[in-house]
Design an enzyme around this catalytic site. Structure first.
Site, PDB file in Angstrom:
ATOM      1  N   ASP A 101      -5.340 -57.536   5.030  1.00  0.00           N
ATOM      2  CA  ASP A 101      -3.922 -57.386   5.356  1.00  0.00           C
ATOM      3  C   ASP A 101      -3.534 -58.340   6.493  1.00  0.00           C
ATOM      4  OD1 ASP A 101      -1.418 -56.279   5.273  1.00  0.00           O
ATOM      5  OD2 ASP A 101      -1.985 -54.312   6.075  1.00  0.00           O
ATOM      6  N   THR A 138     -12.875 -51.044   0.578  1.00  0.00           N
ATOM      7  CA  THR A 138     -14.286 -51.057   0.986  1.00  0.00           C
ATOM      8  C   THR A 138     -14.524 -51.610   2.399  1.00  0.00           C
ATOM      9  OG1 THR A 138     -14.749 -53.215  -0.026  1.00  0.00           O
ATOM     10  CG2 THR A 138     -15.060 -51.268  -1.410  1.00  0.00           C
TER      11      THR A 138
HETATM   12  N1  AR6 Z   1     -10.592 -62.458   1.799  1.00  0.00           N
HETATM   13  C1  AR6 Z   1     -11.239 -61.619   0.961  1.00  0.00           C
HETATM   14  N2  AR6 Z   1     -11.780 -60.444   1.364  1.00  0.00           N
HETATM   15  C2  AR6 Z   1     -11.679 -60.142   2.684  1.00  0.00           C
HETATM   16  C3  AR6 Z   1     -11.007 -60.967   3.619  1.00  0.00           C
HETATM   17  C4  AR6 Z   1     -10.450 -62.188   3.133  1.00  0.00           C
HETATM   18  N3  AR6 Z   1      -9.784 -63.039   3.931  1.00  0.00           N
HETATM   19  N4  AR6 Z   1     -11.063 -60.351   4.849  1.00  0.00           N
HETATM   20  C5  AR6 Z   1     -11.742 -59.198   4.688  1.00  0.00           C
HETATM   21  N5  AR6 Z   1     -12.118 -59.057   3.388  1.00  0.00           N
HETATM   22  P1  AR6 Z   1     -10.055 -54.176   4.376  1.00  0.00           P
HETATM   23  P2  AR6 Z   1      -9.349 -51.587   3.128  1.00  0.00           P
HETATM   24  C6  AR6 Z   1     -12.850 -57.953   2.718  1.00  0.00           C
HETATM   25  O1  AR6 Z   1     -10.501 -53.477   5.617  1.00  0.00           O
HETATM   26  O2  AR6 Z   1     -10.749 -51.092   3.227  1.00  0.00           O
HETATM   27  C7  AR6 Z   1      -6.115 -52.878   7.025  1.00  0.00           C
HETATM   28  O3  AR6 Z   1      -6.019 -52.707   8.408  1.00  0.00           O
HETATM   29  C8  AR6 Z   1     -13.558 -56.966   3.595  1.00  0.00           C
HETATM   30  O4  AR6 Z   1     -14.828 -57.507   3.976  1.00  0.00           O
HETATM   31  O5  AR6 Z   1      -9.223 -55.401   4.502  1.00  0.00           O
HETATM   32  O6  AR6 Z   1      -8.582 -51.360   1.864  1.00  0.00           O
HETATM   33  C9  AR6 Z   1      -4.915 -52.333   6.281  1.00  0.00           C
HETATM   34  O7  AR6 Z   1      -3.725 -52.466   7.012  1.00  0.00           O
HETATM   35  C10 AR6 Z   1     -13.719 -55.780   2.653  1.00  0.00           C
HETATM   36  O8  AR6 Z   1     -14.815 -56.009   1.769  1.00  0.00           O
HETATM   37  O9  AR6 Z   1      -9.204 -53.174   3.402  1.00  0.00           O
HETATM   38  C11 AR6 Z   1      -5.291 -50.895   6.074  1.00  0.00           C
HETATM   39  O10 AR6 Z   1      -4.971 -50.100   7.221  1.00  0.00           O
HETATM   40  C12 AR6 Z   1     -12.447 -55.822   1.809  1.00  0.00           C
HETATM   41  O11 AR6 Z   1     -11.897 -57.129   2.048  1.00  0.00           O
HETATM   42  C13 AR6 Z   1      -6.780 -50.925   5.901  1.00  0.00           C
HETATM   43  O12 AR6 Z   1      -7.225 -52.116   6.556  1.00  0.00           O
HETATM   44  C14 AR6 Z   1     -11.407 -54.757   2.148  1.00  0.00           C
HETATM   45  O13 AR6 Z   1     -11.397 -54.518   3.538  1.00  0.00           O
HETATM   46  C15 AR6 Z   1      -7.175 -51.036   4.436  1.00  0.00           C
HETATM   47  O14 AR6 Z   1      -8.561 -50.928   4.345  1.00  0.00           O
END
Ligand code: AR6
Length: 190
Positions: A43, A133
Site C-alpha cells: 500500500d 501475507t
Molecule cells: N511489491 C510486491 N510485493 C510487496 C511489495 C512490493 N513493492 N512490498 C511488500 N510486498 P502487506 P497485507 C509483499 O503488508 O498483509 C498495509 O499497511 C509483502 O512482502 O503489504 O495485505 C495496508 O495499509 C507481503 O508478502 O499487505 C494494510 O493496513 C505482501 O506484499 C495492511 O498493510 C503483502 O504484505 C495490509 O496487509
C-alpha cells in the site's frame, strides 16, 4: 528461475518475483486497508510510486462507501497516477485470526472482486501482490493455495477475458511457495 507461467482458458497465469509498482499491466492490485488512506507494505509503495492523485481518488471513493470503509473482500478502482499501470484496484484482504473466522473465503473474495472489476472495465492484464501475507499475518502457503485456486477458477470460468494475470512475489521464499503450490494444483487437475 524467477518466472513461471501456465495457460488457462486462453489466458496466462504468471508468477514472477519482483516489485508490484514496476509492473506494466493494465492494472495492479493494492493490498489496502478499509480506510483506503494508505499504509505500509504494498500500500505504501503504491502510493509513493503513484503520487498523490491516487489518494485523492481514494478520498472521493470513501465518501461514497457506507461507514466510509471498504469491507474486506471487496474492491474499488482508481487511476494509476504516475505508475506504468493505468489503474490501481484497491482491495482489502482478511486479517489472520487463526483460520477459523472465514479468512479463506474473504481472501478468495478479494481476488475474485478484483478480477471482476478488471473484467467490467475491459482490462486485459492484472498484477496482484500476495494479499494479506504481510502485516495481516495470513500464512503464505495457505494464502498461495487460496489465491491460485481462485485465479485459476476465474480464468476457466471467464475464458479469453484476460491476456495475463500475474502474481508478483516480493521475496524468493514467497515466490518458491507460490511456484510449488501452482505445480501441485496443476498436477491435481490433470
Ligand atoms: N511489491 C510486491 N510485493 C510487496 C511489495 C512490493 N513493492 N512490498 C511488500 N510486498 P502487506 P497485507 C509483499 O503488508 O498483509 C498495509 O499497511 C509483502 O512482502 O503489504 O495485505 C495496508 O495499509 C507481503 O508478502 O499487505 C494494510 O493496513 C505482501 O506484499 C495492511 O498493510 C503483502 O504484505 C495490509 O496487509
Amino acid at each position: 528461475m524467477s518466472r513461471v507461467s501456465v495457460s488457462v482458458g486462453g489466458s496466462v497465469l504468471e508468477l514472477v518475483r519482483g516489485d508490484i509498482t514496476q509492473q506494466d499491466t493494465d492494472a495492479i492490485v493494492n493490498a489496502a486497508n478499509p480506510s483506503l488512506m494508505g499504509g505500509g507494505g504494498v500500500d505504501g509503495a503504491i502510493h509513493r510510486a503513484g503520487g498523490p492523485a491516487i489518494l485523492e481518488e481514494c478520498k472521493q471513493i470513501v465518501r461514497t462507501l457506507p461507514g466510509g470503509r471498504l469491507p474486506p473482500g471487496c474492491a474499488v478502482i482508481t487511476t494509476g497516477g504516475k505508475l506504468r499501470s493505468r489503474y490501481v484496484i484497491h482491495t482489502v484482504g482478511p486479517v489472520w485470526r487463526g483460520g477459523v473466522e472465514g479468512e479463506d473465503e474473504v481472501l478468495a473474495s478479494a481476488y475474485r472482486s478484483s478480477l471482476a472489476l478488471a473484467k467490467e472495465k475491459g482490462l486485459r492484464s492484472v498484477a496482484f501482490p500476495s494479499i494479506s501475507t504481510g502485516a495481516y499475518g495470513f500464512p503464505v502457503d495457505r494464502a498461495a493455495r487460496v489465491a491460485l485456486r481462485t485465479v485459476l477458477d476465474f480464468l476457466r470460468e471467464n475464458p479469453g477475458t484476460f491476456h495475463v494475470v500475474r502474481m508478483v512475489l516480493w521475496s524468493a521464499a514467497d515466490f518458491e511457495t507460490y511456484r510449488k503450490t501452482l505445480e501441485e494444483l496443476a498436477a491435481s487437475q490433470q
